[in-house]
Design a protein around this motif. Structure first.
Motif, PDB file in Angstrom:
ATOM      1  N   VAL A 304       0.829  -1.108  -0.025  1.00  0.00           N
ATOM      2  CA  VAL A 304      -0.057   0.008  -0.064  1.00  0.00           C
ATOM      3  C   VAL A 304       0.861   1.462   0.052  1.00  0.00           C
ATOM      4  O   VAL A 304       0.388   2.161  -0.444  1.00  0.00           O
ATOM      5  CB  VAL A 304      -0.923   0.040   1.286  1.00  0.00           C
ATOM      6  CG1 VAL A 304      -0.327   0.257   2.531  1.00  0.00           C
ATOM      7  CG2 VAL A 304      -2.185   0.961   1.032  1.00  0.00           C
ATOM      8  N   ASP A 305       2.071   1.239   0.512  1.00  0.00           N
ATOM      9  CA  ASP A 305       3.018   2.489   0.609  1.00  0.00           C
ATOM     10  C   ASP A 305       4.003   2.320  -0.549  1.00  0.00           C
ATOM     11  O   ASP A 305       4.936   3.101  -0.492  1.00  0.00           O
ATOM     12  CB  ASP A 305       3.603   2.560   1.958  1.00  0.00           C
ATOM     13  CG  ASP A 305       2.542   2.957   3.009  1.00  0.00           C
ATOM     14  OD1 ASP A 305       1.630   3.701   2.637  1.00  0.00           O
ATOM     15  OD2 ASP A 305       2.628   2.455   4.073  1.00  0.00           O
ATOM     16  N   ASN A 306       3.944   1.589  -1.351  1.00  0.00           N
ATOM     17  CA  ASN A 306       5.038   1.097  -2.424  1.00  0.00           C
ATOM     18  C   ASN A 306       5.028   2.368  -3.526  1.00  0.00           C
ATOM     19  O   ASN A 306       3.926   2.724  -3.771  1.00  0.00           O
ATOM     20  CB  ASN A 306       4.645  -0.100  -3.245  1.00  0.00           C
ATOM     21  CG  ASN A 306       5.699  -0.234  -4.234  1.00  0.00           C
ATOM     22  OD1 ASN A 306       6.707   0.525  -4.687  1.00  0.00           O
ATOM     23  ND2 ASN A 306       5.830  -1.618  -4.791  1.00  0.00           N
ATOM     24  N   PRO A 307       6.038   3.107  -3.766  1.00  0.00           N
ATOM     25  CA  PRO A 307       6.044   4.501  -4.582  1.00  0.00           C
ATOM     26  C   PRO A 307       5.823   3.908  -6.192  1.00  0.00           C
ATOM     27  O   PRO A 307       5.557   4.847  -6.562  1.00  0.00           O
ATOM     28  CB  PRO A 307       7.215   4.944  -4.076  1.00  0.00           C
ATOM     29  CG  PRO A 307       8.269   4.020  -3.741  1.00  0.00           C
ATOM     30  CD  PRO A 307       7.308   3.130  -3.001  1.00  0.00           C
ATOM     31  N   ASP A 308       6.005   2.965  -6.390  1.00  0.00           N
ATOM     32  CA  ASP A 308       5.915   2.405  -7.642  1.00  0.00           C
ATOM     33  C   ASP A 308       4.607   1.971  -8.083  1.00  0.00           C
ATOM     34  O   ASP A 308       3.950   0.948  -7.741  1.00  0.00           O
ATOM     35  CB  ASP A 308       6.816   0.843  -7.912  1.00  0.00           C
ATOM     36  CG  ASP A 308       6.935   0.644  -9.549  1.00  0.00           C
ATOM     37  OD1 ASP A 308       5.865   0.761 -10.101  1.00  0.00           O
ATOM     38  OD2 ASP A 308       8.028   0.130  -9.735  1.00  0.00           O
ATOM     39  N   ASP A 309       3.923   3.193  -8.889  1.00  0.00           N
ATOM     40  CA  ASP A 309       2.440   3.095  -9.010  1.00  0.00           C
ATOM     41  C   ASP A 309       2.077   1.618  -9.790  1.00  0.00           C
ATOM     42  O   ASP A 309       1.005   0.961  -9.439  1.00  0.00           O
ATOM     43  CB  ASP A 309       2.094   3.921 -10.063  1.00  0.00           C
ATOM     44  CG  ASP A 309       2.034   5.516  -9.228  1.00  0.00           C
ATOM     45  OD1 ASP A 309       2.166   5.418  -8.112  1.00  0.00           O
ATOM     46  OD2 ASP A 309       2.142   6.533  -9.908  1.00  0.00           O
ATOM     47  N   ALA A 310       2.775   1.310 -10.806  1.00  0.00           N
ATOM     48  CA  ALA A 310       2.538  -0.027 -11.582  1.00  0.00           C
ATOM     49  C   ALA A 310       2.558  -1.351 -10.526  1.00  0.00           C
ATOM     50  O   ALA A 310       1.660  -2.076 -10.671  1.00  0.00           O
ATOM     51  CB  ALA A 310       3.313   0.027 -12.928  1.00  0.00           C
ATOM     52  N   ALA A 311       3.732  -1.522  -9.880  1.00  0.00           N
ATOM     53  CA  ALA A 311       3.897  -2.549  -9.082  1.00  0.00           C
ATOM     54  C   ALA A 311       2.996  -2.626  -7.897  1.00  0.00           C
ATOM     55  O   ALA A 311       2.440  -3.495  -7.731  1.00  0.00           O
ATOM     56  CB  ALA A 311       5.190  -2.528  -8.519  1.00  0.00           C
ATOM     57  N   ARG A 312       2.473  -1.429  -7.457  1.00  0.00           N
ATOM     58  CA  ARG A 312       1.429  -1.228  -6.361  1.00  0.00           C
ATOM     59  C   ARG A 312       0.056  -1.705  -6.769  1.00  0.00           C
ATOM     60  O   ARG A 312      -0.624  -2.533  -6.081  1.00  0.00           O
ATOM     61  CB  ARG A 312       1.333   0.114  -5.759  1.00  0.00           C
ATOM     62  CG  ARG A 312       0.525   0.303  -4.462  1.00  0.00           C
ATOM     63  CD  ARG A 312       0.477   1.691  -4.001  1.00  0.00           C
ATOM     64  NE  ARG A 312      -0.289   2.625  -5.011  1.00  0.00           N
ATOM     65  CZ  ARG A 312       0.438   3.623  -5.675  1.00  0.00           C
ATOM     66  NH1 ARG A 312       1.779   3.856  -5.514  1.00  0.00           N
ATOM     67  NH2 ARG A 312      -0.238   4.231  -6.578  1.00  0.00           N
ATOM     68  N   THR A 313      -0.226  -1.045  -7.961  1.00  0.00           N
ATOM     69  CA  THR A 313      -1.582  -1.308  -8.374  1.00  0.00           C
ATOM     70  C   THR A 313      -1.635  -2.898  -8.743  1.00  0.00           C
ATOM     71  O   THR A 313      -2.615  -3.570  -8.455  1.00  0.00           O
ATOM     72  CB  THR A 313      -1.680  -0.612  -9.804  1.00  0.00           C
ATOM     73  OG1 THR A 313      -1.663   0.615  -9.455  1.00  0.00           O
ATOM     74  CG2 THR A 313      -3.149  -0.921 -10.314  1.00  0.00           C
ATOM     75  N   HIS A 314      -0.907  -3.472  -9.470  1.00  0.00           N
ATOM     76  CA  HIS A 314      -0.655  -4.920  -9.575  1.00  0.00           C
ATOM     77  C   HIS A 314      -0.847  -5.646  -8.501  1.00  0.00           C
ATOM     78  O   HIS A 314      -1.791  -6.904  -8.373  1.00  0.00           O
ATOM     79  CB  HIS A 314       0.700  -5.065 -10.370  1.00  0.00           C
ATOM     80  CG  HIS A 314       0.945  -6.796 -10.612  1.00  0.00           C
ATOM     81  ND1 HIS A 314       0.232  -7.359 -11.871  1.00  0.00           N
ATOM     82  CD2 HIS A 314       1.464  -7.816  -9.870  1.00  0.00           C
ATOM     83  CE1 HIS A 314       0.576  -8.593 -11.676  1.00  0.00           C
ATOM     84  NE2 HIS A 314       1.241  -8.851 -10.571  1.00  0.00           N
ATOM     85  N   ASP A 315       0.078  -5.632  -7.508  1.00  0.00           N
ATOM     86  CA  ASP A 315      -0.136  -6.268  -6.120  1.00  0.00           C
ATOM     87  C   ASP A 315      -1.427  -6.038  -5.483  1.00  0.00           C
ATOM     88  O   ASP A 315      -2.073  -7.026  -4.732  1.00  0.00           O
ATOM     89  CB  ASP A 315       1.169  -5.983  -5.347  1.00  0.00           C
ATOM     90  CG  ASP A 315       2.405  -6.528  -5.762  1.00  0.00           C
ATOM     91  OD1 ASP A 315       2.332  -7.310  -6.708  1.00  0.00           O
ATOM     92  OD2 ASP A 315       3.593  -6.047  -5.529  1.00  0.00           O
TER      93      ASP A 315
END
Length: 378
Positions: A304-315
């Protein structure tokens, strides 16, 4: 992220579990549902005294200084007790929006009031035509001198009826599906032109449909940048998914314990049903599914706090699918294993089932997120 609870986290969970054990039995919960607010204001005050309402806020705003892992642990405890209070809407959803987009003055005015239990909020974004598409917004905000005038409607706003203040998304530019042009506003729930119709949701919590007609909002109550509210909306929804994933784990734990105990006491053909191998296999499957769901809740919390938008959205999408499927299997199995009593209002397992079914569709159902994941590999 280390998911082994620290000493502070263990103490937090113990204090919450002890308080809920004393105050949130199934019969007590039914009495809270009957109160005007649909929950118990006295319990809300106890949450404030324990520091739960300031859990994710910085200490300078009267908060606990916690993060996503602390929220997950508390939501697990809430899931076990089927808590009715507006923690998700006020602390997780509205709190995330103010934390991420609010000015220093807005944070100072709002976050301490939430932490002290003086302010309840609701996040009003969903619209009837939008389904789960966050960029589908037709509510409008038009310039009017030094402020804005809002017109439109929002639907199924969690605890919108009891909120003192609303965070409302409205279109300040672009067309219906444009990602740019969405702005967030802080709106007094009692402001002229705001109409709320509250109702009981299928999971025993309260929600409201909200109509906005010529609602005046000053510039000082714009939350974040004008026209760039959608990224904040997405972060709010992701925080909600992570929190409700933790809640689902708590609900699954409670259902598995209830079902195991029932299998030991329900006698059929002269012996407890838990002595039959097919029942034992189902109980084992339910436990394994619960633990798979726990892994998905941990993934959401970690992401939820991952700054990488693509990786965060995927996970987050993966976690939403996984926790939805796990909650559905465990809750349906628990009701089936209990037989007819599992369908009654007087027995708790059916209430857990309904909450899990609502969470499965909250912020988007598994089919919606599976489609998004499939689109990544086309």
């Amino acid at each position: 992220m280390d998911f082994e609870p620290s000493e502070d986290q263990r103490l937090l969970v113990e204090s919450v579990t002890r308080m809920l054990g004393d105050t949130y039995g199934f019969a007590q919960r039914k009495s809270y549902m009957g109160q005007a607010e649909g929950y118990a204001p006295a319990i809300w005050s106890q949450f404030a005294e324990l520091g739960l309402l300031g859990l994710p806020f910085a200490e300078e705003y009267g908060g606990f200084g916690g993060g996503a892992q602390e929220v997950m642990l508390v939501m697990q405890a809430f899931g076990r007790a089927l808590v009715l209070e507006p923690f998700l809407s006020t602390v997780v959803l509205a709190g995330t929006a103010v934390n991420r987009a609010g000015s220093a003055q807005q944070k100072q005015a709002i976050l301490p009031a939430i932490a002290e239990g003086r302010l309840k909020m609701a996040f009003a974004h969903g619209e009837r035509q939008a389904r789960y598409d966050l960029n589908d917004v037709v509510t409008t905000a038009k310039r009017d001198g030094s402020g804005w005038v809002l017109d439109g409607s929002k639907t199924v706003v969690s605890h919108g009826e009891a909120a003192d203040k609303l965070i409302v998304s409205a279109r300040t530019g672009g067309d219906r599906h444009d990602e740019d042009g969405i702005t967030l506003f802080l709106v007094d729930a009692q402001a002229p032109g705001v109409a709320r119709r509250g109702y009981l949701s299928r999971d025993d919590t309260r929600a409201a449909d909200i109509a906005l007609s010529n609602v005046s909002v000053p510039d000082a109550d714009v939350l974040g940048e004008v026209g760039h509210g959608l990224p904040i909306v997405r972060r709010v929804v992701e925080a909600g998914i992570a929190a409700t994933a933790g809640e689902t784990v708590g609900a699954m734990e409670a259902m598995n314990e209830m079902t195991l105990e029932y299998s030991k006491t329900r006698v059929q053909f002269g012996q407890p049903i838990g002595s039959y191998q097919v029942v034992q296999h189902r109980l084992a499957d339910m436990f394994m599914t619960q633990e798979q769901g726990r892994s998905m809740a941990m993934l959401a919390t970690m992401s939820v706090d991952n700054p990488d938008d693509a990786a965060r959205t995927h996970d987050i999408a993966l976690a939403k699918v996984g926790i939805g499927q796990a909650g559905r299997y465990v809750s349906q199995s628990a009701v089936q294993m209990h037989g007819g009593i599992g369908m009654t209002e007087e027995y708790a397992v059916g209430h857990y089932f309904r909450r899990c079914m609502v969470i499965e569709r909250l912020f988007g159902d598994p089919a919606y997120y599976l489609a998004k994941l499939a689109a990544e590999v086309r």
